[in-house]
Motif scaffolding. Sequence first.
Motif, short mmCIF file in Angstrom:
data_model
loop_
_atom_site.label_atom_id
_atom_site.label_comp_id
_atom_site.label_asym_id
_atom_site.label_seq_id
_atom_site.Cartn_x
_atom_site.Cartn_y
_atom_site.Cartn_z
N LYS A 101 -23.21 18.17 -53.51
CA LYS A 101 -23.40 16.72 -53.60
C LYS A 101 -23.87 16.17 -52.24
N GLN B 293 -27.51 17.19 -51.59
CA GLN B 293 -28.46 16.43 -52.41
C GLN B 293 -28.67 15.03 -51.84
N GLN B 294 -27.66 14.50 -51.15
CA GLN B 294 -27.80 13.19 -50.51
C GLN B 294 -28.55 13.30 -49.19
#
Length: 176
Positions: free
Chosen positions: A113, A116-117
Amino acid sequence: MASNSNSKELEINERIRDKEVRLIGADGQQMGVMSPRDALRLAQERDLDLVKVAPQAKPPVCKILDYGKYRFEMQKKEKEARKNQKVVELKEIRLSLNIDTNDFNTKVNQALKFLQQGHKVKVSIRFRGREMAHTNLGIDVEKRFAEALEGKAVIDKQPKLEGRSMMMFLSPSPNK
């Protein structure tokens, strides 16, 4: 007031000491090459400032404008540019030597996560007590973590022992 480097470099009004300058009027119209004294007089007739906007040009380019307003506009542009910059943060994931499979998968998903940011991820393991005798197990856990993120992350810095902690740095894979 925070002084930016741009307004510090600009020469205005009497500070302009060149022999001659190319003048641009307040409306953006070319007014030709003249002495800074004549250019300053024209600016003062219009209750505006004479600002050297291109000091590296031959002759230097000066413009008739409201300096306070110009400085405000430049600060606004800089603020906007800073706002649009992407800040890459370093997020940390802590593992342990004897991490359970489900905990491991949860940490992998959390790291995914973050990646992906667009953030970088620091994977660390803290060795306690007798665990220091088994640092090779820590390397195995971190390698397994990197393999779980293969294709989505690249290793910036291989696992390295620093004191009682082992750290590895990952960054988002460029071929997303």
